[in-house]
Design a protein around this motif. Structure first.
Motif, PDB file in Angstrom:
ATOM      1  N   ASP B 204      44.895  64.815  10.960  1.00  0.00           N
ATOM      2  CA  ASP B 204      45.771  63.687  10.656  1.00  0.00           C
ATOM      3  C   ASP B 204      47.054  63.787  11.487  1.00  0.00           C
ATOM      4  OD1 ASP B 204      46.149  61.436   8.546  1.00  0.00           O
ATOM      5  OD2 ASP B 204      48.078  62.462   8.624  1.00  0.00           O
ATOM      6  N   THR B 206      50.107  63.305  10.855  1.00  0.00           N
ATOM      7  CA  THR B 206      51.263  63.968  10.249  1.00  0.00           C
ATOM      8  C   THR B 206      51.127  65.487  10.297  1.00  0.00           C
ATOM      9  OG1 THR B 206      50.267  63.847   8.060  1.00  0.00           O
ATOM     10  CG2 THR B 206      51.755  62.070   8.672  1.00  0.00           C
ATOM     11  N   GLU B 207      49.919  65.965  10.531  1.00  0.00           N
ATOM     12  CA  GLU B 207      49.695  67.411  10.566  1.00  0.00           C
ATOM     13  C   GLU B 207      49.362  67.910  11.970  1.00  0.00           C
ATOM     14  OE1 GLU B 207      46.472  67.697   7.701  1.00  0.00           O
ATOM     15  OE2 GLU B 207      47.900  68.372   6.195  1.00  0.00           O
ATOM     16  N   VAL B 262      55.302  59.042  10.224  1.00  0.00           N
ATOM     17  CA  VAL B 262      56.384  59.782  10.845  1.00  0.00           C
ATOM     18  C   VAL B 262      55.814  61.138  11.216  1.00  0.00           C
ATOM     19  CG1 VAL B 262      58.626  60.816  10.443  1.00  0.00           C
ATOM     20  CG2 VAL B 262      58.133  58.546   9.552  1.00  0.00           C
TER      21      VAL B 262
END
Lengths: 264, 327
Positions: B204, B206-207, B262
């Motif tokens: 993902d 965000t990771e 973000v």
């Protein structure tokens, strides 16, 4: 199926944010205020559910008088009635206090579902939805991009994307859903819609009307206290990668990423 | 008096998630500044064997809540158990990870405890014995420094991938304690009925450690192939600007920016992205930013550590070939 949608106004996403002279708030002079985009997904989803299952959509806004504009927009899109919670004593309230005012305004209404945006594109906290749900004692389903209400209107099934997978969650009703981008494409208000909206009921309530004590609201009652606002840290000026041809530039960039930035 | 720094572990399918190590490490730093202990709450089913290892990152105690109804995560069950443990033990500070799950949990838990809550923090500090948090607002167009008043525990969630993870100290081990709690089936109103894994198999955004992102300059969804080739080579995930998502070229889940995700990767490569303010808001905490754009006046270059002024359709495939020489 009766649905409540909560909304607020936030600065347009293209707005520059300037910090005020008090160092704790932003300069609002040149800001164009819009309906929080995540709330708009909530309005649209409520209207789609109403079209399918019948019932009524009530939009509830909190903030200064200008929020009336966004409530009228939601009415023009097809919502049935509006409530504006507006009171000078609310200025500077934190999410907990705002949620308390909203929960008080909706608690006696007849509702099956409540929508809020997953967060306001201002403070980016994403707390109001969960707090309203807690105060009303109903489950919350957050960051949802698909909603299916059961034929009997007693339960809901939603898609909740998390890192690397999507959870499919079932919940009893009433429940509160926070809308994520991807849930739908909000409609534009039609001209007849805008005309009709002018005649739809829009009630205004103060904290006193809600039976709330203004001392529990505003800056002084905040539990999350703002010490200071600052501009984002500046990034050091970068370098333009040299080279005569795109191939040379690519070679130089690969070298820089490997030798200098050490990210490869 | 409220005492102790508490953090809440995140696990999925019985595996501890990386964000847990980030907040346990950060919790250790805060606890050292206060001269207090770090306690981790670990919830799940048959999860106890994962508890002691958290000591290596700085936990002094791990409270394990083991129950089949705590796997998988549901807001109802987790908030019920954690609020009971917090009320019984009165910690001063409560830190969560700001993952999708952590943010959901934090919001409801703060409401249950009737306390202030700072989501998505990028810096924590102790000032005058209290937690002070710094967090981006307006999607990073400003930063707010916040603290808590008449609000205990002092509660905050950390933005993923921002807090550094302590070097594991294998000589350290945490005291593992079985938590006592009550969980009433009548309180459980939501249920995870199915889980759909993402087909891409990609991490993902965000990771992700590295992200290759494409904007309007990609011109056509087919052209993302060249970004995917580069991404596959360096182990990156592929992102997109709002323009590309609104055009229907990429799914919403790929969008980086104020209305999307973000992100804070170690490397962010922006291809054909002009750098609209709402996009910059979503990626400006990336450690190294590369911009590839043929318009030398594009605002993205002001944020980039390395700018390449050239046609991305020439540069990206050439870059993929050049990087192969280093791998």
């Amino acid at each position: 199926m009766n649905i409540i949608v909560c909304l607020k106004q936030v600065p347009d996403t293209e707005s520059q944010i300037k910090i005020g002279s008090d160092g704790k708030s932003i300069v609002t002079d040149d800001i164009k205020w819009i309906m929080n985009p995540y709330d708009e997904f909530g309005v649209e989803e409520a209207l789609r559910l109403k079209e399918k299952h019948g019932g009524e959509v009530t939009v509830v806004g909190l903030g200064p008088k200008r929020v009336t504009e966004s409530l009228r927009t939601a009415l023009a899109m097809g919502a049935d009635k509006g409530i504006l919670i507006s009171d000078e004593a609310l200025d500077g309230s934190d999410s907990l206090a705002n949620a308390k005012a909203i929960a008080e305004a909706v608690k006696d209404l007849d509702y099956d579902l409540i929508f809020t945006g997953q967060r306001g594109m201002d403070d980016d906290l994403g707390l109001v939805g969960a707090t309203i749900a807690e105060l009303l004692g109903i489950p919350q389903l957050s960051l949802i991009n698909k909603v299916e209400v059961a034929e009997d209107g007693k339960s809901v099934k939603v898609d909740r994307p998390i890192e690397g997978e999507t959870l499919i969650i079932e919940s009893t009703l009433p429940a509160l859903i926070t809308a994520q981008k991807g849930l739908n494409e909000p409609r534009y208000a039609s001209l007849p819609g805008i005309m009709k909206a002018k005649k739809k009921p829009l009630e205004e309530k103060t904290l006193a009307d809600l039976g709330l004590d203004s001392a529990e609201f505003g800056e002084g009652a905040r539990k999350l206290k703002i010490l200071e606002l600052t501009s984002p840290p500046d990034r050091a000026a970068g370098k333009i990668v040299e080279g005569e041809t795109p191939q040379e530039k690519a070679a130089e960039l690969a070298k820089l990423l490997h030798d200098e930035a050490k990210v490869l | 008096m409220a005492q102790g720094v508490w953090t809440i572990a995140e696990q999925r399918d019985g595996e501890i998630r990386k964000i847990t190590y980030e907040i346990v490490s950060e919790g250790r730093r805060l606890a050292d500044a206060l001269g207090q202990e770090v306690t981790v709450i670990l919830l799940g089913s048959n999860i106890k064997e994962k508890a002691a290892e958290l000591g290596q990152y700085g936990a002094d105690k791990v409270l394990v809540a083991d129950d089949s109804r705590l796997e998988p995560y549901t807001t109802d069950a987790y908030v019920s158990v954690i609020s009971e443990l917090v009320k019984a033990n009165d910690p001063q500070i409560l830190i969560l990870g700001g993952s999708v799950q952590g943010k959901d949990l934090a919001a409801r838990l703060a409401a249950r405890l009737d306390v202030g809550m700072a989501q998505d923090c990028t810096v924590f500090a102790i000032e005058d014995g209290n937690l002070v948090a710094t967090r981006p607002i307006y999607a990073g167009k400003a930063y707010a420094k916040v603290t808590f008043e008449n609000s205990l525990p002092q509660m905050a969630a950390a933005r993923p991938k921002v807090m550094s993870i302590n070097e594991p100290d294998v000589s350290r081990s945490a005291e593992v304690i079985d938590a006592s709690f009550t969980l009433d089936d009548g309180d459980l109103k939501t249920k995870v009925v199915d889980v759909a894994k993402d087909e891409s198999g990609k991490v993902d955004l965000t990771e992700a450690d590295k992200i290759v992102s494409g904007g309007r300059g990609m011109k056509d969804p087919e052209n993302y192939k060249i970004l995917e080739e580069l991404a596959d080579l360096i182990g990156a995930s592929v992102g997109a600007s709002r323009a590309a998502v609104d055009a229907g070229w990429r799914p919403h889940s790929d969008q980086v920016g104020q209305t999307g995700k973000v992100v804070s990767p170690n490397l962010y490569v922006a291809c054909g992205i002009s750098g609209a303010i709402q996009h910059l808001a979503g990626m400006s905490t990336s450690k190294v930013i590369v911009a590839i754009n043929k318009d030398e006046d594009a605002p993205i270059f002001q944020k980039a550590d390395y700018g390449v002024v050239a046609d991305l359709f020439d540069v990206v495939p050439a870059l993929t070939e050049e990087i192969k020489k280093y791998l």
